[in-house]
Design a protein around this motif. Structure first.
Motif, mmCIF file in Angstrom:
data_model
loop_
_atom_site.group_PDB
_atom_site.id
_atom_site.type_symbol
_atom_site.label_atom_id
_atom_site.label_comp_id
_atom_site.label_asym_id
_atom_site.label_seq_id
_atom_site.Cartn_x
_atom_site.Cartn_y
_atom_site.Cartn_z
ATOM 1 N N UNK A 76 -28.501 -4.123 -16.158
ATOM 2 C CA UNK A 76 -28.302 -3.388 -15.148
ATOM 3 C C UNK A 76 -29.048 -3.093 -14.591
ATOM 4 N N UNK A 77 -27.792 -3.282 -13.120
ATOM 5 C CA UNK A 77 -29.399 -3.362 -11.675
ATOM 6 C C UNK A 77 -29.872 -2.360 -11.533
ATOM 7 N N UNK A 78 -31.218 -2.386 -11.068
ATOM 8 C CA UNK A 78 -32.226 -2.008 -10.635
ATOM 9 C C UNK A 78 -32.919 -1.862 -9.225
ATOM 10 N N UNK A 79 -31.175 -2.234 -8.282
ATOM 11 C CA UNK A 79 -31.107 -2.641 -6.956
ATOM 12 C C UNK A 79 -30.270 -2.135 -6.157
ATOM 13 N N UNK A 80 -30.123 -1.710 -5.198
ATOM 14 C CA UNK A 80 -28.791 -0.494 -4.501
ATOM 15 C C UNK A 80 -28.213 -2.639 -4.558
ATOM 16 N N UNK A 81 -26.564 -3.042 -4.295
ATOM 17 C CA UNK A 81 -25.736 -3.768 -4.093
ATOM 18 C C UNK A 81 -26.271 -4.507 -2.795
ATOM 19 N N UNK A 82 -27.042 -4.488 -1.834
ATOM 20 C CA UNK A 82 -26.223 -4.651 -0.834
ATOM 21 C C UNK A 82 -28.263 -5.525 -0.462
ATOM 22 N N UNK A 83 -29.489 -4.694 -0.782
ATOM 23 C CA UNK A 83 -30.612 -5.245 -1.718
ATOM 24 C C UNK A 83 -30.089 -6.566 -2.523
ATOM 25 N N UNK A 84 -29.567 -6.544 -3.721
ATOM 26 C CA UNK A 84 -29.485 -7.481 -4.280
ATOM 27 C C UNK A 84 -28.694 -8.967 -3.704
ATOM 28 N N UNK A 85 -27.406 -8.554 -3.325
ATOM 29 C CA UNK A 85 -27.181 -9.736 -1.896
ATOM 30 C C UNK A 85 -28.051 -10.207 -1.159
ATOM 31 N N UNK A 86 -28.586 -9.243 -0.212
ATOM 32 C CA UNK A 86 -29.887 -10.088 -0.014
ATOM 33 C C UNK A 86 -30.930 -11.317 -1.027
ATOM 34 N N UNK A 87 -31.515 -10.751 -1.260
ATOM 35 C CA UNK A 87 -32.111 -11.434 -2.170
ATOM 36 C C UNK A 87 -31.336 -12.229 -3.215
ATOM 37 N N UNK A 94 -20.182 -1.440 2.078
ATOM 38 C CA UNK A 94 -19.235 -0.393 1.698
ATOM 39 C C UNK A 94 -19.141 0.082 -0.028
ATOM 40 N N UNK A 95 -19.011 -1.714 -0.571
ATOM 41 C CA UNK A 95 -19.556 -1.642 -1.922
ATOM 42 C C UNK A 95 -20.770 -0.428 -2.596
ATOM 43 N N UNK A 96 -21.203 -0.271 -1.530
ATOM 44 C CA UNK A 96 -22.147 0.656 -2.038
ATOM 45 C C UNK A 96 -21.774 2.341 -2.337
ATOM 46 N N UNK A 97 -20.865 2.644 -1.655
ATOM 47 C CA UNK A 97 -20.306 3.756 -2.162
ATOM 48 C C UNK A 97 -19.072 3.822 -2.489
ATOM 49 N N UNK A 98 -18.010 2.768 -2.559
ATOM 50 C CA UNK A 98 -16.857 2.927 -3.831
ATOM 51 C C UNK A 98 -17.865 3.096 -4.807
ATOM 52 N N UNK A 99 -19.202 1.896 -5.134
ATOM 53 C CA UNK A 99 -19.682 1.790 -6.701
ATOM 54 C C UNK A 99 -20.433 3.574 -6.975
ATOM 55 N N UNK A 153 -10.281 7.324 2.703
ATOM 56 C CA UNK A 153 -10.211 8.230 3.193
ATOM 57 C C UNK A 153 -12.571 7.976 2.157
ATOM 58 N N UNK A 154 -12.944 9.644 2.468
ATOM 59 C CA UNK A 154 -14.708 8.941 2.158
ATOM 60 C C UNK A 154 -14.867 10.534 1.609
ATOM 61 N N UNK A 155 -15.889 10.499 0.808
ATOM 62 C CA UNK A 155 -16.877 12.165 0.544
ATOM 63 C C UNK A 155 -17.914 12.064 1.000
ATOM 64 N N UNK A 156 -18.448 10.216 1.677
ATOM 65 C CA UNK A 156 -19.843 10.626 1.229
ATOM 66 C C UNK A 156 -20.723 10.907 2.824
ATOM 67 N N UNK A 157 -21.572 11.654 2.242
ATOM 68 C CA UNK A 157 -22.640 11.788 3.795
ATOM 69 C C UNK A 157 -23.850 11.555 3.805
ATOM 70 N N UNK A 158 -24.539 11.681 4.912
ATOM 71 C CA UNK A 158 -26.323 11.512 5.361
ATOM 72 C C UNK A 158 -26.793 11.907 3.744
ATOM 73 N N UNK A 159 -27.749 11.066 3.720
ATOM 74 C CA UNK A 159 -28.784 10.974 2.625
ATOM 75 C C UNK A 159 -29.870 10.640 3.496
ATOM 76 N N UNK A 160 -30.168 10.276 3.929
ATOM 77 C CA UNK A 160 -31.892 9.549 4.470
ATOM 78 C C UNK A 160 -31.560 8.132 4.344
ATOM 79 N N UNK A 161 -30.883 7.237 3.548
ATOM 80 C CA UNK A 161 -30.737 5.771 3.275
ATOM 81 C C UNK A 161 -30.139 5.026 4.870
ATOM 82 N N UNK A 162 -31.002 4.405 4.996
ATOM 83 C CA UNK A 162 -30.901 3.495 6.749
ATOM 84 C C UNK A 162 -28.817 3.053 6.683
ATOM 85 N N UNK A 163 -29.171 2.565 5.384
ATOM 86 C CA UNK A 163 -28.177 1.198 5.329
ATOM 87 C C UNK A 163 -26.876 2.284 4.863
#
Length: 212
Positions: free
Chosen positions: A1-12, A38-43, A56-66
Motif C-alpha cells: 500500500x502506498x505511503x505517499x500522495x500520488x503526485x509525490x510518488x510520481x515525482x520520486x 487530479x488523481x489524488x482527488x479522484x482517489x 464536478x467536485x466536493x473537494x475543499x481546501x485543506x492546507x495541502x498546497x497541491x
C-alpha cells in the motif's frame, strides 16, 4: 500500500534519487504531475469524471498546497471541461507545488546551481534514497502479482507509463511487463481510465508542440 500522495510518488519515480536530476522532460513531468494531482482527488472520491470531462467536485481546501491549488482552479474555471485541457492548464505550476510539498515534508532537498551557460539548474535529490525508490519497487513487485494491485498503485502505474517512465519487474520480461500494464489500464475504473487516457492525449499534444 502506498505511503505517499500520488503526485509525490510520481515525482520520486521521475527523479534520480541521488543526483535529483529529472529522468524525463520538464513538459512530461508537468503533465504527469498535473494528472496525478487530479488523481489524488479522484482517489479521495472528491472529484467526479464523466466521459473524459471533469463533471464536478466536493473537494475543499485543506492546507495541502497541491490539492488546494487544484481546488482554487476548479472554483475559478468550473466543471464541464475535458480532462486533457485541465492537465494542460495545471502543468505550468504543478512541479513547483509538488516540490514545495515534498520539501516541506522532508522527502527531498532543493538544490540550485549555475550551468556554464549561466542558466540556473534545479535538482531535487531525495532525503532518503531508499525510501524514494519504494514506489517503483512496489510497482515492479505488484506486476508479478497483479491481483494485489490497489487503486492508487494501478493509477500510478498508468500515469508513469504515459509519461515514459519504465517500470521494471524482476520476475517478468519487458514484453510481459508491457502486457501486464495494458491489462491493468483496461481494468481501471472508468474515471481513472479517463484520466490515464487524457494524460496520453496531453503528452501527445506536448510532443507535437515540441516538434512544431
Amino acid at each position: 500500500m502506498a505511503e505517499l500522495a500520488l503526485a509525490d510518488e510520481l515525482f520520486h519515480m521521475a527523479h534520480d534519487e541521488y543526483s535529483g536530476k529529472v529522468r524525463i522532460s520538464g513538459d512530461m513531468l508537468g503533465c504527469g504531475l498535473a494528472a496525478a494531482a487530479l488523481g489524488e482527488l479522484l482517489l479521495a472520491g472528491t472529484l467526479t469524471v464523466t466521459d473524459g470531462k471533469l463533471a464536478g467536485w466536493t473537494a475543499g481546501q485543506t492546507g495541502d498546497p497541491v490539492n488546494d491549488q487544484v481546488v482554487v482552479q476548479l472554483q475559478r474555471v468550473g466543471a464541464g471541461h475535458a480532462l486533457h485541457h485541465w492537465i494542460a492548464h495545471l502543468r505550468a505550476d504543478i512541479v513547483e507545488l509538488v516540490a514545495y510539498r515534498m520539501t516541506a515534508r522532508g522527502l527531498i532537498r532543493r538544490e540550485t546551481s549555475r550551468t556554464f551557460t549561466g542558466r540556473t539548474q534545479t535538482r531535487y535529490p531525495a532525503a532518503d534514497a531508499m525510501a524514494a525508490t519504494r514506489p517503483a519497487v512496489r510497482l515492479g513487485f505488484l506486476l508479478g502479482r497483479p491481483t494485489d494491485f490497489d487503486p492508487h498503485s494501478t493509477l500510478l502505474a498508468a500515469l508513469a507509463t504515459a509519461v515514459g517512465l519504465d517500470i521494471v519487474a524482476p520476475s517478468l520480461s519487458a514484453a510481459q511487463v508491457r502486457d501486464r500494464l495494458t491489462q491493468l489500464q483496461r481494468a481501471l475504473p472508468p474515471g481513472h481510465r479517463d484520466l490515464a487516457k487524457s494524460l496520453d492525449t496531453a503528452v501527445a499534444a506536448v510532443a507535437l508542440q515540441s516538434h512544431a
